[in-house]
Scaffold this motif. Structure first.
Motif, PDB file in Angstrom:
ATOM      1  N   PHE A  98      28.750  31.751  35.969  1.00 24.89           N
ATOM      2  CA  PHE A  98      30.090  31.463  35.480  1.00 24.89           C
ATOM      3  C   PHE A  98      30.368  29.962  35.446  1.00 24.89           C
ATOM      4  CE2 PHE A  98      30.274  35.462  38.011  1.00 24.89           C
ATOM      5  CZ  PHE A  98      30.358  36.336  36.937  1.00 24.89           C
ATOM      6  N   ASP A  99      31.087  29.533  34.413  1.00 24.45           N
ATOM      7  CA  ASP A  99      31.471  28.122  34.288  1.00 24.45           C
ATOM      8  C   ASP A  99      32.492  27.718  35.340  1.00 24.45           C
ATOM      9  OD1 ASP A  99      29.990  28.094  31.926  1.00 24.45           O
ATOM     10  OD2 ASP A  99      31.730  28.582  30.701  1.00 24.45           O
ATOM     11  N   ASN A 100      33.394  28.637  35.659  1.00 17.45           N
ATOM     12  CA  ASN A 100      34.502  28.309  36.538  1.00 17.45           C
ATOM     13  C   ASN A 100      35.010  29.578  37.202  1.00 17.45           C
ATOM     14  OD1 ASN A 100      36.419  26.798  37.852  1.00 17.45           O
ATOM     15  ND2 ASN A 100      37.248  25.847  36.001  1.00 17.45           N
ATOM     16  N   VAL A 101      35.787  29.394  38.251  1.00 11.42           N
ATOM     17  CA  VAL A 101      36.377  30.497  39.011  1.00 11.42           C
ATOM     18  C   VAL A 101      37.835  30.155  39.273  1.00 11.42           C
ATOM     19  CG1 VAL A 101      36.210  31.893  41.113  1.00 11.42           C
ATOM     20  CG2 VAL A 101      34.148  30.887  40.116  1.00 11.42           C
ATOM     21  N   GLU A 102      38.681  31.166  39.286  1.00 10.34           N
ATOM     22  CA  GLU A 102      40.109  30.919  39.515  1.00 10.34           C
ATOM     23  C   GLU A 102      40.329  30.164  40.828  1.00 10.34           C
ATOM     24  OE1 GLU A 102      42.354  34.381  41.597  1.00 10.34           O
ATOM     25  OE2 GLU A 102      41.147  35.311  40.032  1.00 10.34           O
ATOM     26  N   PRO A 103      41.358  29.323  40.907  1.00  7.43           N
ATOM     27  CA  PRO A 103      41.612  28.552  42.131  1.00  7.43           C
ATOM     28  C   PRO A 103      41.861  29.447  43.343  1.00  7.43           C
ATOM     29  CG  PRO A 103      42.910  27.709  40.288  1.00  7.43           C
ATOM     30  CD  PRO A 103      42.301  29.000  39.841  1.00  7.43           C
ATOM     31  N   HIS A 104      41.459  28.961  44.517  1.00  9.04           N
ATOM     32  CA  HIS A 104      41.677  29.658  45.793  1.00  9.04           C
ATOM     33  C   HIS A 104      41.083  31.065  45.759  1.00  9.04           C
ATOM     34  CE1 HIS A 104      44.456  26.346  46.249  1.00  9.04           C
ATOM     35  NE2 HIS A 104      45.110  26.748  45.190  1.00  9.04           N
ATOM     36  N   ALA A 105      39.920  31.182  45.137  1.00  7.65           N
ATOM     37  CA  ALA A 105      39.359  32.498  44.872  1.00  7.65           C
ATOM     38  C   ALA A 105      38.579  33.052  46.055  1.00  7.65           C
ATOM     39  CB  ALA A 105      38.443  32.433  43.655  1.00  7.65           C
ATOM     40  N   VAL A 106      38.860  34.283  46.412  1.00  8.89           N
ATOM     41  CA  VAL A 106      38.027  35.078  47.305  1.00  8.89           C
ATOM     42  C   VAL A 106      37.950  36.477  46.692  1.00  8.89           C
ATOM     43  CG1 VAL A 106      38.450  33.842  49.447  1.00  8.89           C
ATOM     44  CG2 VAL A 106      40.035  35.620  48.743  1.00  8.89           C
ATOM     45  N   LEU A 107      36.791  37.079  46.796  1.00 11.50           N
ATOM     46  CA  LEU A 107      36.568  38.378  46.184  1.00 11.50           C
ATOM     47  C   LEU A 107      36.414  39.425  47.274  1.00 11.50           C
ATOM     48  CD1 LEU A 107      36.171  39.999  43.628  1.00 11.50           C
ATOM     49  CD2 LEU A 107      33.772  39.310  43.595  1.00 11.50           C
ATOM     50  N   LYS A 108      37.398  40.296  47.380  1.00 10.27           N
ATOM     51  CA  LYS A 108      37.409  41.323  48.409  1.00 10.27           C
ATOM     52  C   LYS A 108      36.910  42.647  47.828  1.00 10.27           C
ATOM     53  CE  LYS A 108      40.430  43.098  52.071  1.00 10.27           C
ATOM     54  NZ  LYS A 108      41.811  43.157  52.612  1.00 10.27           N
ATOM     55  N   LYS A 109      36.513  43.540  48.708  1.00  8.88           N
ATOM     56  CA  LYS A 109      36.059  44.857  48.287  1.00  8.88           C
ATOM     57  C   LYS A 109      37.153  45.546  47.480  1.00  8.88           C
ATOM     58  CE  LYS A 109      34.204  49.195  50.108  1.00  8.88           C
ATOM     59  NZ  LYS A 109      33.869  49.963  51.335  1.00  8.88           N
ATOM     60  N   ASP A 110      36.763  46.122  46.344  1.00  9.49           N
ATOM     61  CA  ASP A 110      37.677  46.844  45.447  1.00  9.49           C
ATOM     62  C   ASP A 110      38.725  45.936  44.802  1.00  9.49           C
ATOM     63  OD1 ASP A 110      36.368  49.230  46.081  1.00  9.49           O
ATOM     64  OD2 ASP A 110      37.689  49.581  47.800  1.00  9.49           O
ATOM     65  N   SER A 111      38.488  44.615  44.803  1.00 11.60           N
ATOM     66  CA  SER A 111      39.437  43.706  44.165  1.00 11.60           C
ATOM     67  C   SER A 111      38.833  43.131  42.882  1.00 11.60           C
ATOM     68  CB  SER A 111      39.826  42.577  45.111  1.00 11.60           C
ATOM     69  OG  SER A 111      38.733  41.703  45.316  1.00 11.60           O
ATOM     70  N   LEU A 112      39.651  42.417  42.125  1.00  8.87           N
ATOM     71  CA  LEU A 112      39.228  41.784  40.878  1.00  8.87           C
ATOM     72  C   LEU A 112      39.397  40.277  41.000  1.00  8.87           C
ATOM     73  CD1 LEU A 112      41.020  44.172  38.341  1.00  8.87           C
ATOM     74  CD2 LEU A 112      38.673  44.343  39.191  1.00  8.87           C
ATOM     75  N   ILE A 113      38.639  39.543  40.189  1.00  8.53           N
ATOM     76  CA  ILE A 113      38.748  38.094  40.199  1.00  8.53           C
ATOM     77  C   ILE A 113      38.486  37.562  38.802  1.00  8.53           C
ATOM     78  CG2 ILE A 113      36.353  37.459  40.691  1.00  8.53           C
ATOM     79  CD1 ILE A 113      37.528  35.560  42.866  1.00  8.53           C
ATOM     80  N   SER A 114      39.119  36.439  38.470  1.00 10.01           N
ATOM     81  CA  SER A 114      38.976  35.853  37.143  1.00 10.01           C
ATOM     82  C   SER A 114      37.933  34.744  37.155  1.00 10.01           C
ATOM     83  CB  SER A 114      40.323  35.309  36.657  1.00 10.01           C
ATOM     84  OG  SER A 114      40.255  34.947  35.297  1.00 10.01           O
TER      85      SER A 114
END
Length: 378
Positions: A98-114
């Motif tokens: 990925f080129d970039n990740v949303e700010p303050h990003a953490v990816l939790k179980k069963d969650s979504l992330i941009s």
């Protein structure tokens, strides 16, 4: 001949995409960098992590703001110049792509992330599966079932609306920028003014505010949030910049103080405009023709806006005036974090009075009677 033209066109598009991808991944954006919190982290600059109660009393010192056992975090890979996700053992669970990740990003179980690919944003789940296609100009984050989504229309004009979790347009793109919903209202930009809409896309507070919290623009002019707190309603109030005046910053000065500006009559004021003048009695007097003031020490300065901050209710009325502060959070459990320029952060109540005096390097919103802060490491 036509066949040759088509082949050349395809090559141009292909090369353009490669250049765009390379440029997007050339260096990790600062607002997206994240590391697992650690007691071994450099606390001299960041301060010591702690939790306080509503009197400001320290409940415990704690550097871990999240439970790292259940989270993956983004990591920038210098070799591929792309982002992926790692677990607490620093093992890749989603490979760099990925080129970039949303700010303050953490990816939790069963969650979504941009995340973004080729400078277009979409959404993935914790297994890396695409949920929302990569076709938007801003990162996609769902609040109250809707997410702000921006696309290019009419020869490159950026327009924003709202999509649902099935990628259907609920509010068609029509705003210059749009933030997330909170308490059924969302702040939007229209004709260089900020106002609020409801979930039907109806304007409920006319665009009138000069700016909103924690936003910046990239070199292309696209807006993006800098921090977690934005101008969103919480407990019936939303932090906002409701007015502004102009100051002048001395160009090249090492000090961070800005000067009250005195402008000539009918002078056109524009942010970031270079001006010339002299300092007297703590004020920067701007002059139209520096050659007419040879007896003065003429210096160069830059015009900057000085915003007045406060909280609006859902009628668009400013009910708390705070003057000149640089950061505000939403109200939670009756208190809101507020930070003074070049100073510390504390908490105010709904009368605008500090109930916990400014003393922290960082202050988050309250939850279940406690809030995370950072204390200066003496």
């Amino acid at each position: 001949m036509k066949k040759i033209i088509w082949i050349l066109a395809i090559l141009v598009i292909f090369i353009s995409n490669l250049v765009s991808h390379s440029a997007a991944g050339s260096s990790p954006p600062l607002e997206s960098s994240y590391n697992f919190p650690s007691v071994n982290a450099n606390t001299k600059k960041q301060g010591i992590g702690a939790y306080i109660d509503k009197t400001g009393k320290i409940l415990r010192y704690e550097e871990n703001e999240i439970d790292t056992d259940d989270y993956y975090i983004p990591k920038y890979d210098n070799k591929t110049e792309l982002y992926g996700f790692v677990n607490k053992k620093d093992k890749w669970v989603i490979k760099p792509q990925f080129d970039n990740v949303e700010p303050h990003a953490v990816l939790k179980k069963d969650s979504l992330i941009s995340v973004s690919q080729y400078r277009k944003w979409g959404v993935i789940n914790n297994k890396g599966k695409q949920i929302i296609p990569f076709e938007y100009n801003n990162y996609i984050k769902f609040y109250e079932g809707l997410a702000s989504a921006c696309i290019y229309e009419n020869w490159g004009n950026n327009k924003c609306g709202y999509i649902d979790e099935k990628n259907n347009w609920i509010i068609k793109p029509q705003f210059d920028f749009a933030l997330n919903f909170s308490e059924d209202y969302a702040v939007v930009l229209k004709d260089n003014k900020w106002g609020f809409i409801d979930k039907n896309g109806k304007i409920v507070i006319e665009p009138q505010f000069p700016n909103v919290l924690c936003l910046s623009q990239d070199p292309r002019g696209n807006w993006f949030p800098l921090c977690k707190q934005n101008s969103e309603f919480k407990e019936g109030l939303a932090p906002i910049y409701y007015d502004f005046d102009y100051e002048v910053k001395r160009k090249g000065a090492k000090t961070i103080n800005n000067y009250t500006a005195v402008f000539p009559e009918n002078f056109v004021k524009e942010p970031k405009k270079t001006v010339y003048g002299y300092i007297s009695n703590g004020k920067f007097t701007v002059v139209n023709n520096p050659d007419d003031y040879k007896e003065k020490h003429i210096i160069e300065g830059i015009i900057i806006p000085k915003y007045k901050n406060g909280y609006t209710n859902k009628k668009g009325e400013i009910v708390i005036e705070l003057g000149n502060v640089y950061s505000m959070g939403g109200f939670s459990e009756g208190l809101a974090p507020v930070c003074k320029y070049y100073g510390y952060c504390g908490y105010i109540d709904k009368t605008g009075n500090f109930v916990i005096k400014p003393q922290f390097m960082f202050a988050d919103e309250f939850k279940n009677g406690e809030a995370f802060v950072r204390i200066r490491n003496k």
